[in-house]
Structure formats: C-alpha cells, structure tokens
Design a protein around this motif. Structure first.
Motif, PDB file in Angstrom:
ATOM      1  N   ASN A  72       0.845  -1.189   0.000  1.00 43.88           N
ATOM      2  CA  ASN A  72       0.000   0.000   0.000  1.00 43.88           C
ATOM      3  C   ASN A  72       0.889   1.250   0.000  1.00 43.88           C
ATOM      4  OD1 ASN A  72       0.727   0.678   2.714  1.00 43.88           O
ATOM      5  ND2 ASN A  72      -0.867  -0.687   3.489  1.00 43.88           N
ATOM      6  N   LYS A  73       0.273   2.401  -0.107  1.00 41.15           N
ATOM      7  CA  LYS A  73       1.005   3.663  -0.243  1.00 41.15           C
ATOM      8  C   LYS A  73       1.921   3.930   0.947  1.00 41.15           C
ATOM      9  CE  LYS A  73       0.105   8.468  -1.517  1.00 41.15           C
ATOM     10  NZ  LYS A  73      -0.953   9.404  -1.936  1.00 41.15           N
ATOM     11  N   ARG A  74       1.407   3.726   2.142  1.00 42.68           N
ATOM     12  CA  ARG A  74       2.206   3.992   3.348  1.00 42.68           C
ATOM     13  C   ARG A  74       3.433   3.079   3.414  1.00 42.68           C
ATOM     14  NH1 ARG A  74       0.997   6.392   8.465  1.00 42.68           N
ATOM     15  NH2 ARG A  74       2.463   5.664  10.027  1.00 42.68           N
ATOM     16  N   ASP A  75       3.218   1.784   3.130  1.00 44.09           N
ATOM     17  CA  ASP A  75       4.334   0.840   3.155  1.00 44.09           C
ATOM     18  C   ASP A  75       5.349   1.140   2.051  1.00 44.09           C
ATOM     19  OD1 ASP A  75       3.256  -0.380   5.360  1.00 44.09           O
ATOM     20  OD2 ASP A  75       2.403  -2.079   4.257  1.00 44.09           O
ATOM     21  N   TYR A  76       4.876   1.700   0.941  1.00 45.53           N
ATOM     22  CA  TYR A  76       5.790   2.101  -0.133  1.00 45.53           C
ATOM     23  C   TYR A  76       6.746   3.184   0.385  1.00 45.53           C
ATOM     24  CZ  TYR A  76       7.420   4.457  -4.356  1.00 45.53           C
ATOM     25  OH  TYR A  76       8.211   5.046  -5.320  1.00 45.53           O
ATOM     26  N   TYR A  77       6.189   4.225   0.981  1.00 39.85           N
ATOM     27  CA  TYR A  77       7.032   5.336   1.443  1.00 39.85           C
ATOM     28  C   TYR A  77       7.892   4.962   2.645  1.00 39.85           C
ATOM     29  CZ  TYR A  77       4.894   8.358  -1.965  1.00 39.85           C
ATOM     30  OH  TYR A  77       4.488   8.910  -3.162  1.00 39.85           O
ATOM     31  N   ASP A  78       7.416   4.019   3.472  1.00 44.58           N
ATOM     32  CA  ASP A  78       8.184   3.570   4.637  1.00 44.58           C
ATOM     33  C   ASP A  78       9.100   2.381   4.323  1.00 44.58           C
ATOM     34  OD1 ASP A  78       6.841   5.500   6.104  1.00 44.58           O
ATOM     35  OD2 ASP A  78       5.407   4.075   6.989  1.00 44.58           O
ATOM     36  N   CYS A  79       9.027   1.850   3.111  1.00 42.20           N
ATOM     37  CA  CYS A  79       9.764   0.628   2.736  1.00 42.20           C
ATOM     38  C   CYS A  79       9.477  -0.513   3.719  1.00 42.20           C
ATOM     39  CB  CYS A  79      11.265   0.899   2.631  1.00 42.20           C
ATOM     40  SG  CYS A  79      11.711   1.865   1.166  1.00 42.20           S
ATOM     41  N   ASN A  80       8.223  -0.643   4.085  1.00 45.23           N
ATOM     42  CA  ASN A  80       7.792  -1.678   5.018  1.00 45.23           C
ATOM     43  C   ASN A  80       7.484  -2.960   4.255  1.00 45.23           C
ATOM     44  OD1 ASN A  80       6.668  -3.273   6.963  1.00 45.23           O
ATOM     45  ND2 ASN A  80       4.977  -1.890   7.438  1.00 45.23           N
ATOM     46  N   LYS A  81       8.271  -4.007   4.518  1.00 43.66           N
ATOM     47  CA  LYS A  81       8.117  -5.280   3.807  1.00 43.66           C
ATOM     48  C   LYS A  81       7.309  -6.313   4.601  1.00 43.66           C
ATOM     49  CE  LYS A  81      12.601  -5.253   3.373  1.00 43.66           C
ATOM     50  NZ  LYS A  81      13.870  -4.701   3.123  1.00 43.66           N
ATOM     51  N   THR A  82       6.807  -5.948   5.764  1.00 43.37           N
ATOM     52  CA  THR A  82       6.198  -6.946   6.646  1.00 43.37           C
ATOM     53  C   THR A  82       4.771  -7.336   6.286  1.00 43.37           C
ATOM     54  OG1 THR A  82       5.465  -5.234   8.183  1.00 43.37           O
ATOM     55  CG2 THR A  82       7.636  -6.230   8.580  1.00 43.37           C
ATOM     56  N   ASN A  83       4.052  -6.531   5.522  1.00 47.32           N
ATOM     57  CA  ASN A  83       2.650  -6.822   5.256  1.00 47.32           C
ATOM     58  C   ASN A  83       2.298  -6.580   3.783  1.00 47.32           C
ATOM     59  OD1 ASN A  83       0.021  -7.555   5.862  1.00 47.32           O
ATOM     60  ND2 ASN A  83      -0.577  -5.461   6.395  1.00 47.32           N
ATOM     61  N   PRO A  84       2.961  -7.293   2.834  1.00 47.61           N
ATOM     62  CA  PRO A  84       2.673  -7.021   1.420  1.00 47.61           C
ATOM     63  C   PRO A  84       1.289  -7.522   1.002  1.00 47.61           C
ATOM     64  CG  PRO A  84       4.106  -8.914   1.606  1.00 47.61           C
ATOM     65  CD  PRO A  84       3.948  -8.349   2.996  1.00 47.61           C
ATOM     66  N   ILE A  85       0.736  -6.860   0.020  1.00 56.59           N
ATOM     67  CA  ILE A  85      -0.521  -7.296  -0.588  1.00 56.59           C
ATOM     68  C   ILE A  85      -0.258  -8.551  -1.414  1.00 56.59           C
ATOM     69  CG2 ILE A  85      -2.316  -6.654  -2.263  1.00 56.59           C
ATOM     70  CD1 ILE A  85      -1.720  -3.686  -1.399  1.00 56.59           C
ATOM     71  N   ASP A  86       0.901  -8.580  -2.070  1.00 52.45           N
ATOM     72  CA  ASP A  86       1.311  -9.731  -2.876  1.00 52.45           C
ATOM     73  C   ASP A  86       2.830  -9.804  -2.860  1.00 52.45           C
ATOM     74  OD1 ASP A  86       1.149 -11.960  -4.491  1.00 52.45           O
ATOM     75  OD2 ASP A  86       0.287 -10.919  -6.214  1.00 52.45           O
ATOM     76  N   ASN A  87       3.372 -11.027  -2.971  1.00 52.46           N
ATOM     77  CA  ASN A  87       4.811 -11.242  -2.956  1.00 52.46           C
ATOM     78  C   ASN A  87       5.172 -12.035  -4.215  1.00 52.46           C
ATOM     79  OD1 ASN A  87       7.470 -11.720  -2.357  1.00 52.46           O
ATOM     80  ND2 ASN A  87       7.090 -12.822  -0.457  1.00 52.46           N
ATOM     81  N   LEU A  88       5.885 -11.397  -5.148  1.00 53.29           N
ATOM     82  CA  LEU A  88       6.255 -12.012  -6.416  1.00 53.29           C
ATOM     83  C   LEU A  88       7.708 -12.463  -6.321  1.00 53.29           C
ATOM     84  CD1 LEU A  88       4.712  -9.184  -8.635  1.00 53.29           C
ATOM     85  CD2 LEU A  88       3.577 -11.233  -7.776  1.00 53.29           C
ATOM     86  N   THR A  89       7.963 -13.762  -6.535  1.00 48.22           N
ATOM     87  CA  THR A  89       9.307 -14.281  -6.256  1.00 48.22           C
ATOM     88  C   THR A  89       9.910 -15.142  -7.359  1.00 48.22           C
ATOM     89  OG1 THR A  89       8.362 -16.239  -5.193  1.00 48.22           O
ATOM     90  CG2 THR A  89       8.841 -14.342  -3.773  1.00 48.22           C
ATOM     91  N   ASP A  90       9.242 -15.348  -8.483  1.00 43.06           N
ATOM     92  CA  ASP A  90       9.723 -16.339  -9.450  1.00 43.06           C
ATOM     93  C   ASP A  90      10.761 -15.833 -10.454  1.00 43.06           C
ATOM     94  OD1 ASP A  90       8.223 -14.879 -11.266  1.00 43.06           O
ATOM     95  OD2 ASP A  90       6.836 -16.509 -11.747  1.00 43.06           O
ATOM     96  N   GLY A  91      11.155 -14.573 -10.400  1.00 48.16           N
ATOM     97  CA  GLY A  91      12.180 -14.056 -11.301  1.00 48.16           C
ATOM     98  C   GLY A  91      11.653 -13.540 -12.627  1.00 48.16           C
ATOM     99  N   ASN A  92      10.442 -13.898 -12.956  1.00 51.39           N
ATOM    100  CA  ASN A  92       9.784 -13.423 -14.182  1.00 51.39           C
ATOM    101  C   ASN A  92       8.312 -13.241 -13.836  1.00 51.39           C
ATOM    102  OD1 ASN A  92       9.778 -12.641 -16.909  1.00 51.39           O
ATOM    103  ND2 ASN A  92       9.088 -14.673 -17.538  1.00 51.39           N
TER     104      ASN A  92
END
Length: 195
Positions: A72-92
């Motif tokens: 979300n916007k707040r986590d973007y500006y705070d670089c907060n990685k603890t509560n993502p909406i989605d986590n993309l990890t496959d490299g593509n």
C-alpha cells in the motif's frame, strides 16, 4: 460480389478496432529490468507510459536474489516489507493491472527499497485513457468595413500539439500478428468467393 467486399472490409475494420482496445504488456525497467539502479530510474520509466486497465507488467530479476512486493502507499514510502498485498518471487513475475489508480511496488531484498528500488504505476481511468482531441479554433471573423467602429478582439491562440506517447515502443503488440494473420488466411477465401 459487392456484399463480399463489404463483409471483408468490415472484418478488417473490426479486427483493427479489437487491436486498438487490447491490453499491452510492459517489461518493468525496460531492458534493465527490476534492478536497484536502472539506467532511467523505475519511476521515470513508469512516468513515460500511459498504463490502462488490463495491461500487464512483467518484473524480470534473478530468482532467489530479489523479489517484488506489492504494497500500500504507506508501506511504499516507509519501505515496510512486513505486510505485502502480494509477494512475487519467481524471477519473471507478471501482474495484470485490474483497476485504475496507483499501484505500489518495492523490492523485497535487504535494503534495496531504502536505496531506491521501488516503483509507482498509475493506471488511467477508462474515461482518461486517450489524449484529448484538439479542436481547431474557429475561423477569425471577417474584416470590418471601414465604416464599422466596433473593435475586434484577437483570435485565440491555437491549442498546443499533442506529443506522441513513448510507451508504444515498450508494448508487446501480439495482436498485430493476429490481425494480419487472419487477414492473410481469409484473403484467399474472399478471392475464391469472388470467382
């Protein structure tokens, strides 16, 4: 014979319209991909593109060495990685932009977000998806006769020309091949129906 021509031309026009309405695929960061310091900067790259609903963005990065977090916007500006909406990890990783508005992305690797590896994508609303049409100014009024004493105001300045959008260079237009392939396949059938 005349009705066959109308049908064929109508088909080509319909395929052209479908192509114009289709979504596009964009590779985040261009040739550099999802990296800490791309040549143009991630937000600069995104700022040059008019994203539409149903466009797809693809994040290319080394699997296991980075990831993309949708936040979300707040986590973007705070670089907060603890509560993502989605986590993309496959490299593509691909994500379809399903609504208008802002989408926020940060790197999930160490302190890359704090070092600038983050991105905001703004998706245009359907009513703002195309640049406005420039309407030419009305013609100037006729010259007054020498007996007229009514002062004339100057004609309005013409509207500035619209500049083309740079995003088309990055879009993948697979439907162009579909359009022309269909036309090439149907052309012999059309020609046979004429003879």
């Amino acid at each position: 014979m005349g009705s066959n021509v109308v049908v064929f031309v109508s088909y080509l026009l319909l395929m052209g319209f479908v192509w114009l309405c289709e979504a596009h695929t964009f590779y985040v960061g261009g040739k550099d991909g999802w990296v800490l310091q791309p040549v143009d900067g991630l937000n600069r790259w995104a700022g040059e593109i008019r994203f539409q609903i149903n466009d797809t963005v693809i994040f290319r990065y080394k699997k296991g060495e980075d990831s993309v977090l949708v936040v979300n916007k707040r986590d973007y500006y705070d670089c907060n990685k603890t509560n993502p909406i989605d986590n993309l990890t496959d490299g593509n990783s691909s994500l379809t932009l399903t609504r208008s508005g802002e989408f926020f992305f940060i790197s999930g690797h160490a302190d890359n977000c704090e070092k600038g590896q983050k991105l905001i994508i703004i998706v245009m609303s359907p009513q703002h998806s195309k640049p406005p049409t420039v309407i030419p100014p009305p013609p100037p009024p006729p010259s007054p006769s020498p007996t007229s004493s009514t002062p004339l105001s100057p004609a309005p300045a013409p509207a500035p020309a619209q500049t083309p959008d740079k995003s088309t260079a990055m879009a993948v237009h697979a439907s162009v091949g579909t359009l022309w392939g269909s036309a090439l396949l149907l052309a012999p059938l059309f020609m046979m129906s004429l003879g």
